[in-house]
Design an enzyme around this catalytic site. Structure first.
Site, mmCIF file in Angstrom:
data_model
loop_
_atom_site.group_PDB
_atom_site.id
_atom_site.type_symbol
_atom_site.label_atom_id
_atom_site.label_comp_id
_atom_site.label_asym_id
_atom_site.label_seq_id
_atom_site.Cartn_x
_atom_site.Cartn_y
_atom_site.Cartn_z
ATOM 1 N N ASP A 128 50.759 32.061 60.360
ATOM 2 C CA ASP A 128 50.648 30.730 59.767
ATOM 3 C C ASP A 128 49.187 30.234 59.812
ATOM 4 O OD1 ASP A 128 52.229 28.362 58.830
ATOM 5 O OD2 ASP A 128 51.327 27.411 60.579
ATOM 6 N N HIS A 188 58.425 28.047 51.056
ATOM 7 C CA HIS A 188 59.073 26.848 51.605
ATOM 8 C C HIS A 188 58.171 25.616 51.583
ATOM 9 C CE1 HIS A 188 56.574 28.451 54.716
ATOM 10 N NE2 HIS A 188 56.700 27.337 55.401
ATOM 11 N N ASP A 189 56.917 25.777 51.180
ATOM 12 C CA ASP A 189 56.000 24.630 51.094
ATOM 13 C C ASP A 189 55.761 24.205 49.656
ATOM 14 O OD1 ASP A 189 55.566 24.644 53.837
ATOM 15 O OD2 ASP A 189 53.850 26.009 53.679
ATOM 16 N N GLU A 228 48.400 33.623 56.218
ATOM 17 C CA GLU A 228 48.390 32.486 55.305
ATOM 18 C C GLU A 228 47.004 31.862 55.364
ATOM 19 O OE1 GLU A 228 50.798 28.360 54.377
ATOM 20 O OE2 GLU A 228 50.172 28.835 56.394
ATOM 21 N N ASP A 235 57.386 34.937 61.945
ATOM 22 C CA ASP A 235 56.346 33.983 61.551
ATOM 23 C C ASP A 235 55.670 33.454 62.815
ATOM 24 O OD1 ASP A 235 54.940 31.997 60.151
ATOM 25 O OD2 ASP A 235 56.643 31.623 58.804
HETATM 26 O O1 TEU Z 1 51.488 25.628 55.812
HETATM 27 C C1 TEU Z 1 50.134 25.333 55.725
HETATM 28 C C2 TEU Z 1 49.720 24.471 54.649
HETATM 29 O O2 TEU Z 1 48.535 24.279 54.551
HETATM 30 C C3 TEU Z 1 50.702 23.848 53.709
HETATM 31 O O3 TEU Z 1 51.912 23.569 54.268
HETATM 32 C C4 TEU Z 1 50.129 22.575 53.254
HETATM 33 O O4 TEU Z 1 49.943 21.747 54.340
HETATM 34 C C5 TEU Z 1 51.040 21.876 52.319
HETATM 35 O O5 TEU Z 1 51.294 22.672 51.247
HETATM 36 C C6 TEU Z 1 50.328 20.612 51.927
HETATM 37 O O6 TEU Z 1 50.747 20.148 50.754
HETATM 38 C C7 TEU Z 1 51.969 26.227 56.963
HETATM 39 C C8 TEU Z 1 53.466 26.338 56.892
HETATM 40 O O7 TEU Z 1 53.830 27.183 55.843
HETATM 41 C C9 TEU Z 1 54.044 24.963 56.769
HETATM 42 O O8 TEU Z 1 55.430 24.964 56.585
HETATM 43 C C10 TEU Z 1 53.680 24.210 58.031
HETATM 44 O O9 TEU Z 1 54.072 22.879 57.908
HETATM 45 C C11 TEU Z 1 52.177 24.249 58.292
HETATM 46 O O10 TEU Z 1 51.615 25.528 58.144
HETATM 47 C C12 TEU Z 1 51.892 23.841 59.719
HETATM 48 O O11 TEU Z 1 52.302 24.822 60.595
#
Ligand code: TEU
Length: 557
Positions: A196, A322-323, A248, A96
């Site tokens: 990312d 994971h989000d 992403e 990642d």
């Molecule tokens: O995520 C990007 C992102 O836009 C989501 O995490 C979003 O902010 C969240 O769903 C808001 O509700 C990526 C990664 O997957 C995440 O874990 C990181 O925190 C983020 O980028 C920053 O690097």
């Protein structure tokens, strides 16, 4: 470019997958110890969330050294051993890459803070005006997106946490540094990368206030994004045949995603987008309570499936990561129809056109965390919003309800390998509590010959054997049905119909209503179902609660 449509990817949230040394944190040797399990599942690639040196304010998405493995996860030797052992089992490792920003602990940022002009230009520093930040943009984690540095009387941009400073991709030296990192890891034998929030890297020439939004329209799919991705491809993974890549894409558009993932554009293999995961946001607000809008979910799937299909883009298919809260708790019924809805969601997603992703634990029905106290939460976004909602005067119990439904920690609780203390995840104290949902774990699921795991195995096998699943065109059937999501995949004479009930009441599917004259008892067969027995009548088909039925329609003789 290869299209990877016969592959299935498994996402490992390293911190919560398997702890090998009893410190309560998942680690790389832990992953290696579970490779046989992943091989048995049948997936092809393992995407590991960031394992690089990090202060872990955002669990590794704040990288302080891209060349080194964080000691909490293991060593470079451990990672090389994992790559080797995975390869032996036919599994590729995807790393990642977090290139929109670095941790403010990164050496580059530290040098910038000391006033080194070379490194200051690695980031985005701007003057404020009249005591205000340069723009009114809002950070994805809440609050203004600029942080003031008194020594310079300037602000730096951070689209995420204030410890995640955005990189200046305009600067050629920055781009070269990043390409070197990708090449370093390619040389270590990794099979691919997840990039990312890669569609946020190209910032506008002028930084202006956003009068109608939070600023995202200025930097999402920004002016030079395609140029940068083509360059990244050319300078790094484009050199190594069959490297798999996924970007992403935050708040993106179909047109851009086609370009990001079209094989002839030489950018990426495929893209994630999130529109289908906002159908339970109340007027766009994630931090609210709302049942998911099923019609909207289908419309979004249909828009993206048809669009990418017609225009040659390549989609990553996913419900969980994971989000996100766990799909089973969000779109299924994790209490009354646990197995049925877990399998239904898997079917409905995996047979779409694109490349499916399984998020760790999804393959045996892990659910949301159901934490009842803010003390159990660890995620920076959840804690920030807890405080924001508190300030807005929302009562504690409502805020906890919102977090129970929306927090990213729902997907981040440790894997429940068994029902013992520590759940086979750790012999120590886990860094975040286990999910409060009782009775669900991998061993328990596998006791049943109709396990969710066995069902995932079937889905994966089916994809590998079936050109129509890999390449067939997509068409939605009865878009407005109140509880069914039904679609047809076609490749030459081969057709499969995928019918899924997203609700807990039995309904009828009547093939004679649609332009499907071939769908009669004589010429279809059941390819897959998440119920043991089915009783197909000639005229109409009953679809039970959370049932998925996959029919193969044989051509007329
Ligand atoms: O995520 C990007 C992102 O836009 C989501 O995490 C979003 O902010 C969240 O769903 C808001 O509700 C990526 C990664 O997957 C995440 O874990 C990181 O925190 C983020 O980028 C920053 O690097």
């Amino acid at each position: 470019m290869k299209n990877f449509n016969d592959s299935v990817i498994y996402q490992i949230y390293v911190k919560s997958f398997m702890d090998s040394n009893g410190d309560g944190l998942g680690d790389i040797p832990g992953i290696t110890s579970r490779l046989d399990y992943l091989e048995k599942l049948g997936v092809n690639y393992l995407w590991l969330t960031p394992v690089f040196i990090s202060p872990m304010n955002d669990n590794g998405y704040d990288v302080a050294d891209y060349y080194k493995v964080d000691p909490s996860f293991g060593t470079l030797d451990d990672l090389e051993h994992l790559i080797f052992e995975a390869k032996k089992r036919g599994l590729g490792i995807m790393l990642d890459m977090v290139f929109n920003h670095t941790s403010t602990d990164h050496e580059w940022f530290q040098k910038a803070l000391k006033g080194d002009p070379k490194y200051k230009d690695y980031y985005i520093f701007r003057k404020g005006s009249g005591g205000n930040p340069p723009t009114n943009w809002i950070s994805k984690f809440g609050g203004n997106a600029w942080e003031y540095v008194p020594e310079f009387d300037e602000y730096y941009l951070h689209l995420f946490d204030k410890t995640q400073a955005d990189l200046n991709w305009e600067n050629e030296d920055v781009r070269e540094e990043l390409y070197e990192i990708v090449n370093f890891w390619l040389d270590k034998g990794v099979s691919g990368f997840r990039f990312d929030v890669i569609n946020l890297i190209s910032k506008p020439d002028e930084f202006a206030d956003d009068e109608i939004g939070d600023g995202r329209r200025f930097y999402t799919d920004g002016p030079k994004i395609h140029q940068y991705l083509k360059e990244l491809n050319r300078e790094t993974f484009g050199r190594v045949a069959d490297t798999i890549t996924v970007g992403e894409m935050s708040s993106t558009t179909l047109e851009n995603c086609v370009r990001y993932s079209h094989p002839e554009e030489d950018e990426l293999s495929m893209v994630f987008n999130f529109h289908h995961l906002k159908v339970d946001y109340d007027e766009g607000d994630k931090w609210s309570l709302k049942n998911f809008d099923f019609q909207e979910l289908k419309e979004i799937f249909d828009h993206w499936q048809s669009g990418m299909d017609n225009l040659g883009g390549n989609m990553a298919l996913f419900f969980s990561n994971h989000d996100q809260p766990r799909a089973l708790s969000r779109f299924g019924d994790d209490k009354n129809y646990h197995k049925e809805s877990a399998k239904m969601l898997a079917t409905s997603l995996h047979l779409l056109k694109g490349i499916p992703y399984i998020f760790q634990g999804e393959e045996f029905g892990m659910t949301n965390a159901y934490f009842t106290s803010i003390d159990d939460y660890r995620d920076v976004e959840s804690i920030n919003y807890y405080n924001i909602l508190k300030k807005q005067g929302l009562p504690e119990e409502i805020i906890i309800k919102i977090l129970q439904a929306k927090s990213r920690d729902n997907g981040r609780t440790p894997i429940l390998w068994n029902g013992e203390d520590g759940h086979g995840f750790t012999t120590g104290t886990p860094w975040i509590p286990f999910s409060k949902m009782e009775g669900i774990n991998m061993e328990e699921d596998q006791k049943d010959e109709n396990s969710i795991f066995a069902y995932y195995q079937k889905l994966i096998r089916l994809r590998k054997e079936s050109p129509v699943i890999q390449k067939g065109s997509y068409k939605i059937i009865d878009k407005d049905h109140k509880s069914l999501f039904t679609y047809l995949r076609t490749l030459g004479e081969e057709r499969i119909l995928v019918i899924s009930n997203y609700y807990g009441e039995q309904v009828n599917f009547d093939p004679s209503k649609y332009d499907l004259p071939e769908l009669s008892r004589e010429n279809y067969k059941v390819l897959l179902s998440n119920y043991d027995q089915f009783n197909l009548e000639k005229e109409k088909i009953s679809i039970r609660p959370y049932e998925s039925l996959v029919l193969s329609i044989e051509p007329h003789k």
